[in-house]
Motif scaffolding. Structure first.
Motif, PDB file in Angstrom:
ATOM      1  N   ARG A  49       0.789  57.841 -44.354  1.00  0.00           N
ATOM      2  CA  ARG A  49       1.571  56.638 -44.606  1.00  0.00           C
ATOM      3  C   ARG A  49       0.764  55.405 -44.240  1.00  0.00           C
ATOM      4  O   ARG A  49       0.095  55.376 -43.213  1.00  0.00           O
ATOM      5  CB  ARG A  49       2.856  56.634 -43.773  1.00  0.00           C
TER       6      ARG A  49
ATOM      7  N   ARG B  51      -0.239  51.891 -42.690  1.00  0.00           N
ATOM      8  CA  ARG B  51       0.187  51.206 -41.482  1.00  0.00           C
ATOM      9  C   ARG B  51       0.581  49.775 -41.826  1.00  0.00           C
ATOM     10  O   ARG B  51      -0.186  49.056 -42.460  1.00  0.00           O
ATOM     11  CB  ARG B  51      -0.955  51.214 -40.460  1.00  0.00           C
ATOM     12  N   GLU B  52       1.770  49.365 -41.394  1.00  0.00           N
ATOM     13  CA  GLU B  52       2.246  48.013 -41.670  1.00  0.00           C
ATOM     14  C   GLU B  52       1.761  47.042 -40.592  1.00  0.00           C
ATOM     15  O   GLU B  52       1.537  47.444 -39.450  1.00  0.00           O
ATOM     16  CB  GLU B  52       3.776  47.995 -41.733  1.00  0.00           C
ATOM     17  N   PRO B  53       1.601  45.766 -40.952  1.00  0.00           N
ATOM     18  CA  PRO B  53       1.176  44.783 -39.953  1.00  0.00           C
ATOM     19  C   PRO B  53       2.161  44.718 -38.789  1.00  0.00           C
ATOM     20  O   PRO B  53       3.375  44.735 -38.980  1.00  0.00           O
ATOM     21  CB  PRO B  53       1.165  43.457 -40.738  1.00  0.00           C
TER      22      PRO B  53
ATOM     23  N   ALA C 191      -0.995  41.103 -36.135  1.00  0.00           N
ATOM     24  CA  ALA C 191      -1.354  40.615 -37.472  1.00  0.00           C
ATOM     25  C   ALA C 191      -1.993  39.240 -37.416  1.00  0.00           C
ATOM     26  O   ALA C 191      -3.026  38.992 -38.054  1.00  0.00           O
ATOM     27  CB  ALA C 191      -0.117  40.589 -38.379  1.00  0.00           C
TER      28      ALA C 191
ATOM     29  N   HIS D 127      -5.368  47.641 -43.531  1.00  0.00           N
ATOM     30  CA  HIS D 127      -4.513  47.003 -42.517  1.00  0.00           C
ATOM     31  C   HIS D 127      -4.963  45.557 -42.306  1.00  0.00           C
ATOM     32  O   HIS D 127      -4.132  44.649 -42.183  1.00  0.00           O
ATOM     33  CB  HIS D 127      -4.589  47.781 -41.206  1.00  0.00           C
TER      34      HIS D 127
ATOM     35  N   ARG E  27      -3.695  43.472 -45.213  1.00  0.00           N
ATOM     36  CA  ARG E  27      -2.253  43.238 -45.093  1.00  0.00           C
ATOM     37  C   ARG E  27      -1.950  42.168 -44.044  1.00  0.00           C
ATOM     38  O   ARG E  27      -1.088  41.311 -44.252  1.00  0.00           O
ATOM     39  CB  ARG E  27      -1.537  44.537 -44.739  1.00  0.00           C
ATOM     40  N   CYS E  28      -2.643  42.229 -42.909  1.00  0.00           N
ATOM     41  CA  CYS E  28      -2.427  41.232 -41.862  1.00  0.00           C
ATOM     42  C   CYS E  28      -2.777  39.837 -42.362  1.00  0.00           C
ATOM     43  O   CYS E  28      -2.054  38.864 -42.101  1.00  0.00           O
ATOM     44  CB  CYS E  28      -3.267  41.573 -40.628  1.00  0.00           C
TER      45      CYS E  28
ATOM     46  N   GLN F 121      -0.100  38.683 -44.908  1.00  0.00           N
ATOM     47  CA  GLN F 121       1.160  38.372 -44.252  1.00  0.00           C
ATOM     48  C   GLN F 121       1.083  37.018 -43.551  1.00  0.00           C
ATOM     49  O   GLN F 121       2.047  36.241 -43.547  1.00  0.00           O
ATOM     50  CB  GLN F 121       1.504  39.459 -43.230  1.00  0.00           C
TER      51      GLN F 121
END
Length: 276
Positions: A157, A159-161, A165, A199, A202-203, A206
């Protein structure tokens, strides 16, 4: 006459993007591949037509522009056209830094992936690879393709911020600001900031609202504007701010500013606006 039309068209090149051994675009109307293997992963999308192929002695088929085909290294496969009009395809040959050999068995079990977002990401990567100066963008796009392929093959899966971040985004922005002309590879940025590449992207997105490759392009365009208004020639400006060549500068400059670098520069005389 139908007999006069080209039966095969091919283009192939090796981009300066880590992990991609070759890019291959082709239109085949009657070609049939014999059984063979590759040392690399073969990631393919169809733009038109249908293809029939055997992988490890099991036959498969794909039609239209919705599927993704992933053929693992070292496993015999063939391929052939299905209709008289043939098929158009785009391939990426990926080395084991993108996908490890241990995932080959799962790819043999399901070589055709019905994944619209993945297909779109691959299309966007091919678009970036056509332009030699867009290597940083291509590397960013490949990172997300790698992540999604791992999701199919390895059930990992993304990894979300999290709370870090902003710190990672600030670090990447400072790194990009310090290397506007020279640029930085995604793998180097990830190593410097001790973060996974996707990651890190994404950071950044965001925090700042756009991906890092677009941020860097915008900074280069801003610097180009200043140099053009100072009277520097567009060809020299392209190299000075980190674009691959004048055409690369012109393409991005026109997208950002709405006019070419040469027309933009002529406005510095204070004359009437020049129609674009």
């Amino acid at each position: 006459m139908a007999s006069d039309r080209p039966r095969t068209s091919i283009s192939a090149w090796r981009p300066s993007v880590p992990g991609i051994a070759e890019v291959f675009h082709a239109h085949f109307t009657d070609h049939a591949y014999p059984a063979h293997t590759h040392d690399t992963w073969d990631l393919m999308i169809l733009d038109d037509g249908s293809v029939d192929f055997a992988l490890d002695r099991r036959r498969h088929g794909a039609t239209g522009s919705t599927s993704v085909l992933l053929l693992p290294p070292g496993v015999p496969h063939d391929g052939r056209t299905v209709t008289a009009s043939g098929f158009r395809k785009r391939n990426l040959y990926l080395d084991e830094s993108v996908l490890p050999q241990r995932l080959a068995g799962r790819a043999v079990d399901a070589p055709v992936l019905s994944d619209g977002p993945l297909r779109h990401r691959i299309h966007r990567l091919h678009t970036a690879l056509v332009h030699a100066g867009d290597g940083f963008e291509a590397e960013c796009r490949l990172s997300f393709i790698r992540e999604r392929l791992h999701l199919h093959l390895d059930a990992l899966r993304p990894r979300e911020p999290g709370r870090e971040a902003s710190r990672l985004a600030t670090g990447l922005r400072e790194l990009l600001d310090s290397r506007i002309r020279a640029g930085v590879s995604l793998s180097e940025a990830a190593a410097v900031l001790h973060a996974h590449p996707t990651h890190l992207i994404r950071c950044f997105k965001q925090t700042y609202g756009l991906p890092p490759h677009r941020y860097l392009t915008g900074k280069r365009v801003d610097q180009a504007r200043r140099l053009l208004l100072d009277g520097h020639r567009p060809a020299g400006v392209a190299a000075d701010v980190g674009f691959h060549d004048q055409a690369h500068l012109s393409r991005h400059f026109t997208r950002h500013v709405g006019t070419t670098p040469a027309r933009y520069q002529r406005t510095r005389t204070g004359s009437a606006p020049i129609p674009t």
